[in-house]
Design an enzyme around this catalytic site. Structure first.
Site, PDB file in Angstrom:
ATOM      1  N   ASP A 130       0.807  -1.229   0.000  1.00 44.05           N
ATOM      2  CA  ASP A 130       0.000   0.000   0.000  1.00 44.05           C
ATOM      3  C   ASP A 130       0.837   1.274   0.000  1.00 44.05           C
ATOM      4  OD1 ASP A 130       0.726  -0.910   2.605  1.00 44.05           O
ATOM      5  OD2 ASP A 130      -0.690   0.485   3.507  1.00 44.05           O
ATOM      6  N   GLU A 144      -0.861  -1.918   5.049  1.00 50.95           N
ATOM      7  CA  GLU A 144       0.016  -1.984   6.225  1.00 50.95           C
ATOM      8  C   GLU A 144      -0.086  -0.714   7.063  1.00 50.95           C
ATOM      9  OE1 GLU A 144       3.009  -1.379   8.940  1.00 50.95           O
ATOM     10  OE2 GLU A 144       3.058  -0.206   7.100  1.00 50.95           O
ATOM     11  N   GLU A 145      -0.404   0.414   6.431  1.00 57.04           N
ATOM     12  CA  GLU A 145      -0.328   1.715   7.107  1.00 57.04           C
ATOM     13  C   GLU A 145      -1.496   1.924   8.080  1.00 57.04           C
ATOM     14  OE1 GLU A 145       2.262   3.545   6.976  1.00 57.04           O
ATOM     15  OE2 GLU A 145       3.286   3.086   5.098  1.00 57.04           O
ATOM     16  N   HIS A 176       7.591   8.579   4.713  1.00 61.58           N
ATOM     17  CA  HIS A 176       6.353   9.363   4.831  1.00 61.58           C
ATOM     18  C   HIS A 176       6.567  10.846   4.515  1.00 61.58           C
ATOM     19  CE1 HIS A 176       4.048   6.179   7.431  1.00 61.58           C
ATOM     20  NE2 HIS A 176       4.918   5.616   6.613  1.00 61.58           N
TER      21      HIS A 176
HETATM   22 NI    NI Z   1       6.490   1.003   5.669  1.00 59.40          NI
END
Ligand code: NI
Length: 392
Positions: free
Chosen positions: A78, A136-137, A363
């Site tokens: 993702d 996953e986030e 990020h």
């Molecule tokens: Ni990651």
């Protein structure tokens, strides 16, 4: 077989896959295009592929030529809701969505590992379960796959996974036993008071004032309840309340994150969190409701499996710096749900390159990594898989 040389030969494939995923990033549980490409690549290798595992996850088996255990290899697929600002030729074509954590690389690495291991499957003493995980986030992708039975049929004995790591340069490898990444709990808090005129506060129970005191009081949990030699984080990250400058609202809402390592510290922090919020709220005549969502347990690497992977790393990438020290981070990773169910470990592959200005953190809108990390990571993961099947 020299898996590093093979991985280097496959680099154009790995890079093309990575750049394609980077151009077309998809948020958690929306990885339809990505999952479709993954499934097709695996089918082209002649593997039996299962799609729709945990919504958009993909699973495939490489059956080894010799009997042995089942080793799961996991990549996450993702992207993040970030507007890309890298200026790269392969920058996101999906505005507001970006592969800013390197999961595009992880997916490309595992596809490459699938080719490497499938090419030598007759020699494998056991089977490889390739797991491409969605969301996953912080959205529960790992849990969804576990609920859909990814750890069973056939039952997974061992699990390996990796993260590209831009906090460290190309050439660095983080392969350490024990606690590595924190467990995470998300919280939502609703503070209910009594609204009214902004000029007549005495007729109201102001949830904004209560919320402000709660935010301050919560800081004392880490400062005064968590033992100084332990570690925890309590962060309030949103505070919403009110719609007009002259109205004291009825309600305010706070959300945020709690990070811990030890189960006993986690339990205490959650208990003190709720007691503090409710107690301070009550003193301000407000009612407080708190909800917790357990996003991930702590990532704790198995000592025996980690030792095998450390030896693999020194053999396959001898010029690397294999860091066996415990680089504890309060970041979390839902891979920990798999580690809860099978022996295994998670390692980190340095991917920053200061000379090429590839130095931004995960990020960040300018996040990008050195693609030279891709074949290194693929060679190490494939070699570690063989070694774990043989030695664990
Ligand atoms: Ni990651």
């Amino acid at each position: 077989m020299d898996l590093l040389a093979e991985a280097q030969k496959l680099f154009p494939y790995t890079q093309a896959m990575r750049r394609d995923f980077h151009l077309h990033p998809e948020l958690g549980f929306q990885e339809f295009r990505t999952a479709g490409i993954v499934a097709k690549e695996l089918q082209d290798l002649g593997l039996e592929v299962t799609t729709g595992v945990g919504k958009t996850g993909v699973v495939a088996m490489i059956e080894g030529g010799k009997p042995g255990p089942v080793l799961m290899l996991r990549a996450d697929m993702d992207a993040l809701p970030i507007l890309e600002d890298t200026g790269a030729e392969y920058a996101s074509q999906n505005p507001g969505v970006m592969h800013a954590c390197g999961h595009d690389g992880h997916t490309a690495i595992l596809l490459t590992v699938a080719k490497l291991l499938n090419g030598m499957k007759d020699e494998l003493p056991g089977s490889i379960k390739l797991v491409f995980q969605p969301a996953e986030e912080g959205m529960g992708g790992a849990e969804g796959m576990i609920k859909d039975g990814v750890m069973d049929g056939p039952k997974v004995d061992y699990v390996l996974g990796l993260h590209l790591w831009n906090e460290k340069p190309l050439g660095w490898l983080g392969v350490a036993a024990g606690p590595y990444m924190a467990g995470a709990d998300e919280f939502k808090m609703q503070i209910t008071g009594k609204g009214g005129h902004g000029a007549q506060p005495h007729t109201t129970f102001d949830p904004i004032v209560a919320g402000a005191q709660i935010v301050t009081a919560l800081q004392s949990i880490v400062g005064r309840n968590v033992p100084p030699v332990e570690t925890a984080v309590v962060s309030v990250t949103t505070f919403h309340g009110g719609d007009a400058f002259n109205v004291i609202p009825q309600r305010a809402e706070l959300t945020g994150t709690i990070r811990t390592f030890k189960p006993e510290v986690r339990e205490m922090v959650l208990r003190r969190f709720e007691e503090t919020a409710k107690g301070v709220g009550a003193a301000m005549n407000c009612q407080v409701e708190v909800q917790f969502f357990h996003t991930a347990p702590a990532t704790i690497n198995d000592a025996g499996i980690t030792e095998i992977v450390q030896q693999t790393a020194r053999r396959v990438l001898p010029e690397s710096h294999v860091d066996e020290g415990n680089m504890i981070t309060m970041g979390s990773e839902d891979y920990a749900f798999f580690l809860d169910k099978a022996r295994g470990m998670y390692f980190f592959v340095g991917s920053a390159n200061a000379e090429r200005n590839l130095i931004y953190s995960h990020h960040h809108p300018k996040f990008d990594f050195d693609e030279a990390a891709l074949p290194r990571a693929a060679a190490l993961l494939a070699s570690a898989a063989v070694d774990v099947l043989q030695q664990a």
